[in-house]
Motif scaffolding. Sequence first.
Motif, PDB file in Angstrom:
ATOM      1  N   LYS A   1     125.545  35.187  76.037  1.00 12.53           N
ATOM      2  CA  LYS A   1     125.479  36.632  76.157  1.00 12.53           C
ATOM      3  C   LYS A   1     124.050  37.131  75.978  1.00 12.53           C
ATOM      4  O   LYS A   1     123.276  36.597  75.191  1.00 12.53           O
ATOM      5  CB  LYS A   1     126.388  37.294  75.120  1.00 12.53           C
ATOM      6  N   GLN A   2     123.742  38.193  76.721  1.00 10.09           N
ATOM      7  CA  GLN A   2     122.437  38.829  76.618  1.00 10.09           C
ATOM      8  C   GLN A   2     122.610  40.205  75.974  1.00 10.09           C
ATOM      9  O   GLN A   2     123.475  40.383  75.126  1.00 10.09           O
ATOM     10  CB  GLN A   2     121.810  38.942  78.015  1.00 10.09           C
ATOM     11  N   ALA A   3     121.802  41.163  76.368  1.00  7.49           N
ATOM     12  CA  ALA A   3     121.779  42.463  75.699  1.00  7.49           C
ATOM     13  C   ALA A   3     123.104  43.213  75.810  1.00  7.49           C
ATOM     14  O   ALA A   3     123.547  43.853  74.851  1.00  7.49           O
ATOM     15  CB  ALA A   3     120.648  43.316  76.274  1.00  7.49           C
ATOM     16  N   SER A   4     123.760  43.152  76.974  1.00  4.12           N
ATOM     17  CA  SER A   4     125.007  43.879  77.158  1.00  4.12           C
ATOM     18  C   SER A   4     126.146  42.897  77.395  1.00  4.12           C
ATOM     19  O   SER A   4     125.929  41.716  77.666  1.00  4.12           O
ATOM     20  CB  SER A   4     124.898  44.842  78.346  1.00  4.12           C
ATOM     21  N   ALA A   5     127.376  43.417  77.310  1.00  5.57           N
ATOM     22  CA  ALA A   5     128.554  42.557  77.443  1.00  5.57           C
ATOM     23  C   ALA A   5     128.662  41.942  78.829  1.00  5.57           C
ATOM     24  O   ALA A   5     129.268  40.884  79.000  1.00  5.57           O
ATOM     25  CB  ALA A   5     129.813  43.350  77.124  1.00  5.57           C
ATOM     26  N   THR A   6     128.095  42.612  79.835  1.00  5.50           N
ATOM     27  CA  THR A   6     128.187  42.108  81.209  1.00  5.50           C
ATOM     28  C   THR A   6     126.938  41.353  81.643  1.00  5.50           C
ATOM     29  O   THR A   6     126.853  40.903  82.779  1.00  5.50           O
ATOM     30  CB  THR A   6     128.424  43.278  82.175  1.00  5.50           C
ATOM     31  N   ASP A   7     125.982  41.221  80.745  1.00  2.00           N
ATOM     32  CA  ASP A   7     124.720  40.544  81.065  1.00  2.00           C
ATOM     33  C   ASP A   7     124.702  39.203  80.345  1.00  2.00           C
ATOM     34  O   ASP A   7     124.710  39.153  79.116  1.00  2.00           O
ATOM     35  CB  ASP A   7     123.539  41.412  80.631  1.00  2.00           C
ATOM     36  N   TYR A   8     124.672  38.111  81.105  1.00  2.00           N
ATOM     37  CA  TYR A   8     124.699  36.791  80.490  1.00  2.00           C
ATOM     38  C   TYR A   8     124.089  35.771  81.438  1.00  2.00           C
ATOM     39  O   TYR A   8     123.948  36.010  82.633  1.00  2.00           O
ATOM     40  CB  TYR A   8     126.134  36.378  80.135  1.00  2.00           C
TER      41      TYR A   8
ATOM     42  N   TRP B   1     123.340  32.907  90.078  1.00  2.00           N
ATOM     43  CA  TRP B   1     122.351  33.700  89.342  1.00  2.00           C
ATOM     44  C   TRP B   1     121.380  32.821  88.561  1.00  2.00           C
ATOM     45  O   TRP B   1     120.502  33.324  87.864  1.00  2.00           O
ATOM     46  CB  TRP B   1     123.064  34.661  88.384  1.00  2.00           C
ATOM     47  N   CYS B   2     121.526  31.528  88.661  1.00  2.00           N
ATOM     48  CA  CYS B   2     120.672  30.575  87.938  1.00  2.00           C
ATOM     49  C   CYS B   2     119.210  30.764  88.350  1.00  2.00           C
ATOM     50  O   CYS B   2     118.889  30.721  89.538  1.00  2.00           O
ATOM     51  CB  CYS B   2     121.137  29.162  88.254  1.00  2.00           C
ATOM     52  N   PRO B   3     118.300  30.960  87.398  1.00  2.00           N
ATOM     53  CA  PRO B   3     116.918  31.280  87.760  1.00  2.00           C
ATOM     54  C   PRO B   3     116.082  30.096  88.226  1.00  2.00           C
ATOM     55  O   PRO B   3     115.125  30.282  88.981  1.00  2.00           O
ATOM     56  CB  PRO B   3     116.355  31.873  86.468  1.00  2.00           C
ATOM     57  N   ASP B   4     116.388  28.874  87.783  1.00  2.00           N
ATOM     58  CA  ASP B   4     115.478  27.773  88.130  1.00  2.00           C
ATOM     59  C   ASP B   4     116.165  26.420  88.324  1.00  2.00           C
ATOM     60  O   ASP B   4     115.849  25.702  89.264  1.00  2.00           O
ATOM     61  CB  ASP B   4     114.384  27.628  87.068  1.00  2.00           C
ATOM     62  N   VAL B   5     117.103  26.074  87.476  1.00  2.00           N
ATOM     63  CA  VAL B   5     117.689  24.736  87.538  1.00  2.00           C
ATOM     64  C   VAL B   5     118.461  24.522  88.839  1.00  2.00           C
ATOM     65  O   VAL B   5     118.289  23.494  89.512  1.00  2.00           O
ATOM     66  CB  VAL B   5     118.604  24.477  86.318  1.00  2.00           C
TER      67      VAL B   5
ATOM     68  N   PHE C   1     129.248  22.813  96.037  1.00  2.00           N
ATOM     69  CA  PHE C   1     128.590  23.554  94.954  1.00  2.00           C
ATOM     70  C   PHE C   1     129.678  24.313  94.199  1.00  2.00           C
ATOM     71  O   PHE C   1     130.249  25.272  94.701  1.00  2.00           O
ATOM     72  CB  PHE C   1     127.551  24.520  95.529  1.00  2.00           C
ATOM     73  N   ILE C   2     130.000  23.849  92.985  1.00  2.00           N
ATOM     74  CA  ILE C   2     131.060  24.457  92.184  1.00  2.00           C
ATOM     75  C   ILE C   2     130.446  25.498  91.261  1.00  2.00           C
ATOM     76  O   ILE C   2     129.678  25.158  90.350  1.00  2.00           O
ATOM     77  CB  ILE C   2     131.810  23.398  91.359  1.00  2.00           C
ATOM     78  N   SER C   3     130.771  26.758  91.489  1.00  2.00           N
ATOM     79  CA  SER C   3     130.266  27.818  90.616  1.00  2.00           C
ATOM     80  C   SER C   3     131.094  27.880  89.341  1.00  2.00           C
ATOM     81  O   SER C   3     132.324  27.992  89.382  1.00  2.00           O
ATOM     82  CB  SER C   3     130.312  29.176  91.309  1.00  2.00           C
ATOM     83  N   VAL C   4     130.405  27.843  88.200  1.00  2.00           N
ATOM     84  CA  VAL C   4     131.064  27.982  86.906  1.00  2.00           C
ATOM     85  C   VAL C   4     130.976  29.428  86.417  1.00  2.00           C
ATOM     86  O   VAL C   4     131.204  29.708  85.238  1.00  2.00           O
ATOM     87  CB  VAL C   4     130.454  27.008  85.866  1.00  2.00           C
ATOM     88  N   ASP C   5     130.651  30.339  87.338  1.00  2.00           N
ATOM     89  CA  ASP C   5     130.527  31.764  87.026  1.00  2.00           C
ATOM     90  C   ASP C   5     131.403  32.576  87.981  1.00  2.00           C
ATOM     91  O   ASP C   5     130.907  33.394  88.761  1.00  2.00           O
ATOM     92  CB  ASP C   5     129.058  32.183  87.150  1.00  2.00           C
ATOM     93  N   PRO C   6     132.731  32.379  87.935  1.00  2.00           N
ATOM     94  CA  PRO C   6     133.603  33.046  88.901  1.00  2.00           C
ATOM     95  C   PRO C   6     133.634  34.564  88.748  1.00  2.00           C
ATOM     96  O   PRO C   6     134.012  35.272  89.683  1.00  2.00           O
ATOM     97  CB  PRO C   6     134.983  32.428  88.623  1.00  2.00           C
TER      98      PRO C   6
END
Length: 204
Positions: free
Chosen positions: A156-163, A76-80, A107-112
């Motif tokens: 964390k962003q606006a909601s608990a599941t949005d980050y 989900w990384c937008p640019d890097v 490619f190791i995902s740190v967002d399992p």
Amino acid sequence: MNKGLPIGLVLLLAGALTGVLFFWQPRPETTKPPAVSPAIAEAPKGGDFVLNSYKGAVDTRTLRGQVLIIYFGYTWCPDVCPTSLGFLSAALDELTADELRQVRPLFISVDPGRDTLEHLKSYGEYFHPSILGITGTPDQLSRIAAQYGAAYRLVKQASATDYVVDHSADLYLVDRQGHLYSTIRHGMQPSEILTAIRTALNAH
């Protein structure tokens, strides 16, 4: 391009990759370091690990004889991540078929929590067929990142599941004997990455 990806993600990645290869420039030296720079008491030493892929478990001990190219990120990384993987892909495209058989990009995902194994397959192969997406439990990922001097944190962003995930963006080369050989800093051009890979391939 992998036809299994949703069309929206394909268009997003295609646009990002085009920008990476034609318009991106490294940040000037005066730019502040990222907030997630790891605090390391001594130089990282790397080390073996076991993580999961769509093919099953990936144990680095079974990959002796190949040069590993390790990158920590998330789909989900937008640019890097598109920048780093786009540059890596361009370098891999310059390897001969024989050289390519001797490297294994991981490619190791740190967002399992969001990156399923099938999604990691599509994402990695979008950039290059040889890039294998892998992940594991949060505890496994934290330990492996520390071994290599990588760092990340969930924001964390606006909601608990949005980050989003702030993360370091270096590439790590592991030699044929399983030792951390060198670190390729984020922003190095594909030609420099290619040189580093070939240097590791030719090391004894």
